[in-house]
Design a protein around this motif. Sequence first.
Motif, PDB file in Angstrom:
ATOM      1  N   VAL A  20     -26.225  58.391 -93.493  1.00 24.75           N
ATOM      2  CA  VAL A  20     -25.844  59.475 -92.586  1.00 24.75           C
ATOM      3  C   VAL A  20     -25.012  58.890 -91.449  1.00 24.75           C
ATOM      4  CG1 VAL A  20     -27.879  59.282 -91.086  1.00 24.75           C
ATOM      5  CG2 VAL A  20     -26.771  61.504 -91.374  1.00 24.75           C
ATOM      6  N   GLU A  21     -24.241  59.733 -90.794  1.00 19.70           N
ATOM      7  CA  GLU A  21     -23.511  59.297 -89.605  1.00 19.70           C
ATOM      8  C   GLU A  21     -23.649  60.346 -88.519  1.00 19.70           C
ATOM      9  OE1 GLU A  21     -19.035  60.970 -89.640  1.00 19.70           O
ATOM     10  OE2 GLU A  21     -19.352  59.297 -91.004  1.00 19.70           O
ATOM     11  N   LEU A  22     -23.535  59.912 -87.282  1.00 20.15           N
ATOM     12  CA  LEU A  22     -23.401  60.817 -86.151  1.00 20.15           C
ATOM     13  C   LEU A  22     -21.919  60.805 -85.797  1.00 20.15           C
ATOM     14  CD1 LEU A  22     -26.405  59.634 -83.945  1.00 20.15           C
ATOM     15  CD2 LEU A  22     -26.386  61.345 -85.752  1.00 20.15           C
ATOM     16  N   ALA A  23     -21.276  61.955 -85.741  1.00 19.34           N
ATOM     17  CA  ALA A  23     -19.836  62.017 -85.510  1.00 19.34           C
ATOM     18  C   ALA A  23     -19.546  62.590 -84.133  1.00 19.34           C
ATOM     19  CB  ALA A  23     -19.167  62.861 -86.596  1.00 19.34           C
ATOM     20  N   PHE A  24     -18.714  61.865 -83.376  1.00 23.00           N
ATOM     21  CA  PHE A  24     -18.328  62.264 -82.030  1.00 23.00           C
ATOM     22  C   PHE A  24     -16.822  62.507 -82.006  1.00 23.00           C
ATOM     23  CE2 PHE A  24     -22.298  60.170 -81.535  1.00 23.00           C
ATOM     24  CZ  PHE A  24     -22.902  60.696 -80.406  1.00 23.00           C
ATOM     25  N   HIS A  25     -16.458  63.739 -81.698  1.00 23.08           N
ATOM     26  CA  HIS A  25     -15.046  64.109 -81.625  1.00 23.08           C
ATOM     27  C   HIS A  25     -14.500  63.797 -80.235  1.00 23.08           C
ATOM     28  CE1 HIS A  25     -11.849  67.084 -80.694  1.00 23.08           C
ATOM     29  NE2 HIS A  25     -11.413  66.651 -81.859  1.00 23.08           N
ATOM     30  N   VAL A  26     -13.299  63.242 -80.182  1.00 23.12           N
ATOM     31  CA  VAL A  26     -12.558  63.071 -78.935  1.00 23.12           C
ATOM     32  C   VAL A  26     -11.223  63.782 -79.099  1.00 23.12           C
ATOM     33  CG1 VAL A  26     -13.717  60.938 -78.226  1.00 23.12           C
ATOM     34  CG2 VAL A  26     -11.672  60.805 -79.664  1.00 23.12           C
ATOM     35  N   LEU A  27     -10.523  64.002 -77.991  1.00 23.40           N
ATOM     36  CA  LEU A  27      -9.333  64.850 -78.034  1.00 23.40           C
ATOM     37  C   LEU A  27      -8.133  64.229 -78.742  1.00 23.40           C
ATOM     38  CD1 LEU A  27      -9.493  66.521 -74.503  1.00 23.40           C
ATOM     39  CD2 LEU A  27     -10.148  67.481 -76.729  1.00 23.40           C
ATOM     40  N   THR A  28      -7.878  62.929 -78.522  1.00 23.61           N
ATOM     41  CA  THR A  28      -6.632  62.342 -79.027  1.00 23.61           C
ATOM     42  C   THR A  28      -6.873  61.013 -79.732  1.00 23.61           C
ATOM     43  OG1 THR A  28      -6.170  61.057 -77.027  1.00 23.61           O
ATOM     44  CG2 THR A  28      -5.373  63.358 -77.062  1.00 23.61           C
ATOM     45  N   PHE A  29      -5.855  60.578 -80.470  1.00 21.24           N
ATOM     46  CA  PHE A  29      -5.898  59.265 -81.117  1.00 21.24           C
ATOM     47  C   PHE A  29      -6.142  58.170 -80.083  1.00 21.24           C
ATOM     48  CE2 PHE A  29      -3.232  59.917 -85.254  1.00 21.24           C
ATOM     49  CZ  PHE A  29      -4.041  60.970 -85.615  1.00 21.24           C
ATOM     50  N   PRO A  44     -28.338  50.354 -82.060  1.00 20.33           N
ATOM     51  CA  PRO A  44     -29.181  49.161 -82.211  1.00 20.33           C
ATOM     52  C   PRO A  44     -30.006  49.104 -83.493  1.00 20.33           C
ATOM     53  CG  PRO A  44     -29.335  49.982 -79.972  1.00 20.33           C
ATOM     54  CD  PRO A  44     -28.558  51.002 -80.758  1.00 20.33           C
ATOM     55  N   GLU A  45     -30.255  50.255 -84.132  1.00 18.19           N
ATOM     56  CA  GLU A  45     -31.051  50.257 -85.355  1.00 18.19           C
ATOM     57  C   GLU A  45     -30.208  50.450 -86.606  1.00 18.19           C
ATOM     58  OE1 GLU A  45     -34.712  52.407 -85.078  1.00 18.19           O
ATOM     59  OE2 GLU A  45     -35.254  51.322 -83.260  1.00 18.19           O
ATOM     60  N   GLY A  46     -28.873  50.360 -86.463  1.00 19.02           N
ATOM     61  CA  GLY A  46     -27.993  50.382 -87.621  1.00 19.02           C
ATOM     62  C   GLY A  46     -27.507  51.748 -88.054  1.00 19.02           C
ATOM     63  N   ASN A  47     -27.781  52.796 -87.286  1.00 18.62           N
ATOM     64  CA  ASN A  47     -27.263  54.118 -87.611  1.00 18.62           C
ATOM     65  C   ASN A  47     -25.764  54.162 -87.314  1.00 18.62           C
ATOM     66  OD1 ASN A  47     -29.837  55.530 -88.251  1.00 18.62           O
ATOM     67  ND2 ASN A  47     -30.281  54.931 -86.145  1.00 18.62           N
ATOM     68  N   LEU A  48     -24.990  54.690 -88.248  1.00 15.47           N
ATOM     69  CA  LEU A  48     -23.543  54.733 -88.101  1.00 15.47           C
ATOM     70  C   LEU A  48     -23.103  55.874 -87.193  1.00 15.47           C
ATOM     71  CD1 LEU A  48     -22.361  54.023 -91.744  1.00 15.47           C
ATOM     72  CD2 LEU A  48     -22.428  52.446 -89.806  1.00 15.47           C
ATOM     73  N   ILE A  49     -22.127  55.572 -86.346  1.00 16.82           N
ATOM     74  CA  ILE A  49     -21.547  56.532 -85.433  1.00 16.82           C
ATOM     75  C   ILE A  49     -20.045  56.517 -85.643  1.00 16.82           C
ATOM     76  CG2 ILE A  49     -21.152  57.104 -83.013  1.00 16.82           C
ATOM     77  CD1 ILE A  49     -23.860  55.637 -82.443  1.00 16.82           C
ATOM     78  N   GLU A  50     -19.480  57.694 -85.900  1.00 13.20           N
ATOM     79  CA  GLU A  50     -18.033  57.828 -86.035  1.00 13.20           C
ATOM     80  C   GLU A  50     -17.471  58.417 -84.761  1.00 13.20           C
ATOM     81  OE1 GLU A  50     -14.703  59.854 -88.979  1.00 13.20           O
ATOM     82  OE2 GLU A  50     -16.686  60.798 -88.833  1.00 13.20           O
ATOM     83  N   ILE A  51     -16.336  57.883 -84.321  1.00 13.85           N
ATOM     84  CA  ILE A  51     -15.578  58.466 -83.208  1.00 13.85           C
ATOM     85  C   ILE A  51     -14.231  58.823 -83.821  1.00 13.85           C
ATOM     86  CG2 ILE A  51     -14.577  58.090 -80.932  1.00 13.85           C
ATOM     87  CD1 ILE A  51     -16.772  55.895 -80.540  1.00 13.85           C
TER      88      ILE A  51
END
Length: 133
Positions: A76-85, A121-128
Amino acid sequence: MERKFNFNTIGLFTTDNKSMVEFYRDVMGFTTDWNGKDPDVRMRLGNMWLILFPRKDFKQMTSREYAYPQGLNGTVELAFHVLTFRDVDEEYARVTTLGAKPVFAPQTMPWGQRTCYIADPEGNLIEIYSFAK
């Protein structure tokens, strides 16, 4: 049919609430009123909630055994949207400087998305990510 639920919360089962709270508060910008003792942690970012609960307490509460990934969690991943590249690049630099584990440096994908991955810290994936140049 009328919907009776709204999806706005992700829950993570943890081995170390303290380090996870510090990461999501200090690196990712969540707020919390966690007292440092209770097993249940509620954290907020905008209109989204992240809840943390110790694996050992969940096992005891449900009287079941669970298998958890070791290392990076590719389920699974947690996805964080930002406005621009540019924001993708800046946030990747900021969070890795603050201790996030770098996984995949910012790249623009063939489908027009700029994305990167880090891990908590526990290896969960985060997408930006962003779709706007």
